[in-house]
Write a protein that holds these residues in place. Structure first.
Motif, PDB file in Angstrom:
ATOM      1  N   PHE A   1     -23.667  11.960  17.913  1.00 54.63           N
ATOM      2  CA  PHE A   1     -22.948  13.101  18.482  1.00 54.63           C
ATOM      3  C   PHE A   1     -21.881  12.671  19.476  1.00 54.63           C
ATOM      4  CE2 PHE A   1     -26.854  15.566  17.173  1.00 54.63           C
ATOM      5  CZ  PHE A   1     -26.227  16.030  16.037  1.00 54.63           C
TER       6      PHE A   1
ATOM      7  N   TYR B   1     -17.371  12.883  18.597  1.00 56.82           N
ATOM      8  CA  TYR B   1     -17.220  13.857  19.679  1.00 56.82           C
ATOM      9  C   TYR B   1     -16.318  15.044  19.325  1.00 56.82           C
ATOM     10  CZ  TYR B   1     -16.629  15.829  24.301  1.00 56.82           C
ATOM     11  OH  TYR B   1     -16.620  16.698  25.356  1.00 56.82           O
ATOM     12  N   LEU B   2     -15.049  14.733  19.052  1.00 61.17           N
ATOM     13  CA  LEU B   2     -14.108  15.832  18.830  1.00 61.17           C
ATOM     14  C   LEU B   2     -14.435  16.644  17.574  1.00 61.17           C
ATOM     15  CD1 LEU B   2     -11.727  17.220  20.093  1.00 61.17           C
ATOM     16  CD2 LEU B   2     -10.220  15.701  18.804  1.00 61.17           C
TER      17      LEU B   2
ATOM     18  N   LEU C   1     -18.895  22.993  16.587  1.00 61.49           N
ATOM     19  CA  LEU C   1     -19.580  23.956  17.453  1.00 61.49           C
ATOM     20  C   LEU C   1     -18.735  25.216  17.629  1.00 61.49           C
ATOM     21  CD1 LEU C   1     -21.001  21.570  20.205  1.00 61.49           C
ATOM     22  CD2 LEU C   1     -22.241  22.658  18.339  1.00 61.49           C
ATOM     23  N   TRP C   2     -17.428  25.021  17.829  1.00 59.97           N
ATOM     24  CA  TRP C   2     -16.561  26.199  17.997  1.00 59.97           C
ATOM     25  C   TRP C   2     -16.519  27.042  16.725  1.00 59.97           C
ATOM     26  CZ3 TRP C   2     -12.123  22.917  20.578  1.00 59.97           C
ATOM     27  CH2 TRP C   2     -12.526  22.571  21.873  1.00 59.97           C
TER      28      TRP C   2
ATOM     29  N   GLY D   1     -20.339  33.055  13.644  1.00 56.18           N
ATOM     30  CA  GLY D   1     -21.436  33.964  13.981  1.00 56.18           C
ATOM     31  C   GLY D   1     -20.916  35.263  14.567  1.00 56.18           C
TER      32      GLY D   1
ATOM     33  N   LEU E   1     -18.868  27.246  14.467  1.00 55.51           N
ATOM     34  CA  LEU E   1     -20.149  27.952  14.345  1.00 55.51           C
ATOM     35  C   LEU E   1     -20.129  29.219  15.179  1.00 55.51           C
ATOM     36  CD1 LEU E   1     -22.794  25.068  14.538  1.00 55.51           C
ATOM     37  CD2 LEU E   1     -22.511  26.663  12.651  1.00 55.51           C
ATOM     38  N   MET E   2     -19.516  29.129  16.375  1.00 50.19           N
ATOM     39  CA  MET E   2     -19.445  30.312  17.237  1.00 50.19           C
ATOM     40  C   MET E   2     -18.562  31.380  16.630  1.00 50.19           C
ATOM     41  SD  MET E   2     -18.738  28.530  20.760  1.00 50.19           S
ATOM     42  CE  MET E   2     -19.765  28.787  22.003  1.00 50.19           C
ATOM     43  N   PHE E   3     -17.356  30.985  16.217  1.00 55.33           N
ATOM     44  CA  PHE E   3     -16.426  31.960  15.640  1.00 55.33           C
ATOM     45  C   PHE E   3     -17.068  32.671  14.464  1.00 55.33           C
ATOM     46  CE2 PHE E   3     -12.556  29.804  17.476  1.00 55.33           C
ATOM     47  CZ  PHE E   3     -12.068  30.942  18.088  1.00 55.33           C
TER      48      PHE E   3
ATOM     49  N   PHE F   1     -17.202  17.070  16.239  1.00 55.94           N
ATOM     50  CA  PHE F   1     -18.425  17.831  16.445  1.00 55.94           C
ATOM     51  C   PHE F   1     -18.197  19.035  17.346  1.00 55.94           C
ATOM     52  CE2 PHE F   1     -22.719  18.888  17.368  1.00 55.94           C
ATOM     53  CZ  PHE F   1     -23.239  18.817  16.092  1.00 55.94           C
ATOM     54  N   MET F   2     -17.323  18.876  18.344  1.00 57.27           N
ATOM     55  CA  MET F   2     -16.994  20.022  19.193  1.00 57.27           C
ATOM     56  C   MET F   2     -16.325  21.121  18.363  1.00 57.27           C
ATOM     57  SD  MET F   2     -17.806  20.000  22.348  1.00 57.27           S
ATOM     58  CE  MET F   2     -18.678  18.883  23.407  1.00 57.27           C
TER      59      MET F   2
END
Lengths: 327, 452
Positions: free
Chosen positions: A77, A81-82, A88-89, A95, A91-93, A84-85
């Protein structure tokens, strides 16, 4: 025991891909197979009660990796880094788009979230596929097992092709889901999309299988462990099933065949990797295997017990709930 | 420019504090939803049914924002704190895996039944799912507090020669008294928030003279719960929690109280501003001997001041001190407000006491502040350690991630969370303005979404 830990992790990640795979894949084809508001409401509603539970598999697998192989968790992870970030973003958008789309009966509101949902789903699959490709190919690690490459290194042709295959294969899975679970035009369009998708999956998967032989060495020996040949056999059978059941028009079986294809592919990837969790590059040996920093016997026993018992309990009440609902 | 560890800490602080706003809401609302649902199922009173559905709609919005902001938390340990993760994962990873398996599945599957399965499952199973969603929310709170409590007071482990932690006993980790008092205090804080939220929305309905049947239910149940749990927050949970801190983290206690020099019969500073440079409190108001009594049950006990600790083992006093005083001050106000409300409830005058309904409505944001302040005390007061006495925060970031990278992604999180916060407020305020008797927007949005 450590082999069992490897298998458990591979299994949890595979279940994540199989389950979240259909709702991610549905997202990737959402704009094409559902064209107006009521169709789009119907396709998103078909995954409404499930997507969040499916995503819990990612959380559970991540936690299990953290507990069993902390150095792999830390190296992977922080190394990716980038990307994976960005995962994450996305996944948020995704959901948020899925849950909030229905809250206002406005075309602007819904149109915005439809496009967000579709774009985030497709990009997520691409990035997760690229990550898998890089894990299969190996990444440069320093003496302390931390990432010693660059972002550009991760965007190599092999990993990008695995990303493309992931988009195609999960789109196929999503199309099979829509054909099974949604009535009317979206189902028809999904079956039509499969005419294009499945041959592409076949082509890219075949080319990549040979490419994997080139990028990953040593390869698993079928002679030493004949059982592992079941994995490529399963994926081949699954893909044949996808072609067959589209022609015979039985979407339920088509979905099962697509599941078998994905499971076979993931199992093939797992046996190719074993015992590596994060191979090195250019030679795999500089990487991390399940035996590099093995969990202590106490930790191993505890984690395996806690995770397996927990998953059995979950499977139990999930089956109970599904049975109650289908009555 | 900022060092990597500063950037990592800022990012973690920002993302966790924003995220935590939503679990407080879900953990605090869940018992009310379960209560109303079970009451409706037993009495057949439709008002309680609608009340439960109303709070479930707000819960659902809370839940989704909590889920999407929670996913980055689990993975940030790996992305930004790789050294910490590699060295302590054998223990810290354990409760995180258990949280997913034992709590999130439960919560997500039964929330699906509760929200979408009405009509397709029996009333009993529907009521049971409300209770199981509550259980899932609270179990998840337990495991995440377990990971934190271990970092506050590590137990059940051994240290390898390579500096890696090895798990020796999971029961020791999960049944540590430090954890249990911390957990109960955290949960109490969430229920106080839930109580004031429910009471506040009820007060709004009564003040606005709309949805008054529900306004009465909400104000009554909210005030009662807020009062009882504000009291439990002080005693026993707050008291026992600080006893554990006194025992295992005395430097944190000194920072919380702004005590620079060791004293016998140490006074309690009610107000005052710490001056770390000159090691004193500015304009303090003291109550003599009380700190010694609270910490050790003895007015003559010696309480160690910050000066006793080497400079590289002292937590930052300002943030710890203010956060603690804000939490305690607000807690006292909650207790007073709750007591007043409960007294009026017993006198059967609560619904008409508009002078109290106003402060009840305006109180809604403050329990959130108190909860966040409590966590600030816990986390900042633990510094300079990430795992108390074992691993320093400064040694813990990812070796391959530069400050610039973390600053970039922090900017991304700030932008995204600003948008999320606006969306959340918009949707929740709209549910409140529609009210329990109104048509549900969400139900319409997901029509036909029966799972199976």
């Amino acid at each position: 025991m450590i082999a069992l830990a490897f298998v458990l992790l591979a299994l949890m990640l595979s279940v994540y891909v199989l389950l979240d795979g259909y709702d991610l894949g549905l997202g990737a084809i959402h704009l094409f197979v559902a064209r107006n508001d009521s169709e789009r409401a119907a396709t998103t509603a078909s995954i409404g009660p499930f997507w969040n539970g499916n995503e819990v598999w990612l959380i559970a697998a991540g936690g299990t990796l953290f507990a069993l192989f902390p150095q792999v968790y830390a190296s992977a992870f922080s190394g990716f880094y980038l990307p994976f970030m960005i995962v994450l973003w996305l996944l948020m958008f995704r959901g948020i788009a899925l849950e909030l789309r229905g809250h206002f009966p406005s075309d602007l509101w819904r149109g915005f979230f439809d496009v967000t949902f579709a774009a985030a789903s497709a990009l997520l699959i691409l990035l997760l596929g690229i990550a898998l490709g890089n894990v299969l190919r190996g990444v440069p690690l320093d003496a302390a097992h931390y990432f010693a490459g660059t972002f550009g290194f991760l965007l190599n042709p092999y990993a990008l092709s695995v990303g493309v295959l992931a988009v195609l294969a999960l789109s196929q899975h999503g199309a099979a889901w829509v054909a099974t679970r949604v009535d009317g035009l979206p189902a028809d369009r999904s079956l039509a999309a499969l005419r294009v998708l499945s041959p592409l999956v076949l082509g890219v998967a075949s080319v990549l299988t040979f490419a994997t032989f080139r990028v990953h060495s040593p390869l698993p020996s079928f002679r030493a462990m004949p059982l592992i040949a079941l994995a490529p056999i399963a994926s081949t059978a699954g893909l044949i099933g996808v072609f067959f059941f589209r022609v015979t028009g039985s979407p339920r079986r088509l979905f099962d065949a697509s599941t078998l294809f994905l499971a076979g592919m993931l199992a093939s990837a797992a046996v190719t990797l074993y015992p590596y969790l994060l191979p090195g590059y250019p030679s795999a040996e500089s990487g991390l295997t399940a035996y590099s920093n093995p969990p202590s016997p106490t930790a191993l026993g505890t984690t395996l017990t806690v995770v397996i018992v927990g998953l059995v309990v979950v499977a139990g009440y999930r089956a109970f709930v599904v049975k109650r609902l289908s009555r | 420019m900022a060092s990597a560890v500063t950037a990592d800490r800022l990012q973690f602080a920002f993302t966790i504090m924003f995220h935590y706003l939503f679990p407080i809401g879900t953990m605090g609302m869940a018992p009310f939803i379960a209560w109303y649902t079970v009451k409706a199922a037993r009495t057949g009173d439709r008002r309680y049914d609608r009340a439960a559905q109303f709070w479930a709609r707000i819960f659902a919005i809370n839940f989704v924002v909590g889920v999407v902001t929670g996913i980055p938390m689990e993975f940030q340990f790996g992305t930004n704190w790789a050294t910490f993760s590699a060295r302590t994962g054998a223990i810290v990873g354990q409760p995180l895996a258990m949280e997913g398996i034992y709590a999130f599945f439960l919560e997500s599957i039964f929330l699906g039944i509760f929200l979408y399965g009405r009509g397709s499952v029996s009333r009993r199973l529907h009521a049971l799912s409300a209770v199981l969603v509550w259980l899932g929310a609270w179990v998840s709170g337990f495991f995440i507090t377990a990971a934190n409590a271990w970092m506050q007071h590590p137990v059940g482990y051994s240290l390898g020669s390579d500096g890696r932690v090895r798990l020796e006993s999971l029961p020791a980790v999960l049944f540590s008294p430090f954890l249990w008092w911390q957990y109960l205090h955290v949960m109490t804080g969430a229920v106080v928030t839930g109580g004031f939220l429910v009471a506040g929305v009820g007060a709004y309905y009564l003040l606005a003279r709309r949805q008054e049947a529900y306004g009465e239910i909400f104000v009554r149940s909210g005030v009662l719960v807020a009062f009882v749990f504000s009291a439990i927050a002080v005693f026993p949970t707050g008291d026992r929690n600080s006893a554990e801190v006194t025992r295992y983290q005395p430097a944190k206690l000194a920072a919380m109280e702004g005590l620079f020099k060791s004293e016998r019969g140490a006074p309690l500073a009610i107000i005052g501003m710490p001056d770390a440079k000159n090691q004193r409190l500015i304009d303090p108001v003291f109550v003599p001997d009380v700190l010694s009594f609270l910490a050790y049950g003895n007015v003559h006990a010696n309480v160690k001041g910050l000066a006793e600790y080497p400079a590289d083992a002292r937590p930052p006093v300002e943030v710890t001190y203010y956060a603690y005083h804000i939490m305690v001050g607000l807690g006292t106000i909650f207790l007073g407000l709750g007591a007043l409300g409960t007294w009026l409830l017993l006198m059967k005058r609560l619904d008409r006491s508009r002078w109290l309904l106003w402060p009840l409505m305006l109180a809604m944001p403050f329990p959130y502040i108190a909860n966040e302040a409590g966590w600030l005390v816990t986390e900042v007061g633990r510094q300079p350690w990430i795992v108390y006495g074992m691993l320093r925060t400064s040694e813990s970031p990812s070796p391959t991630v530069a400050a610039g990278e973390t600053i970039f992604t922090t900017i991304g999180f700030v932008g995204m969370y600003f948008l999320l916060g606006l969306l959340f407020m918009l949707l929740v305020l709209r549910e409140i303005s529609t009210g329990p008797d109104g048509e549900s927007h969400h139900a319409r949005a997901v029509t036909g979404a029966a799972p199976g």
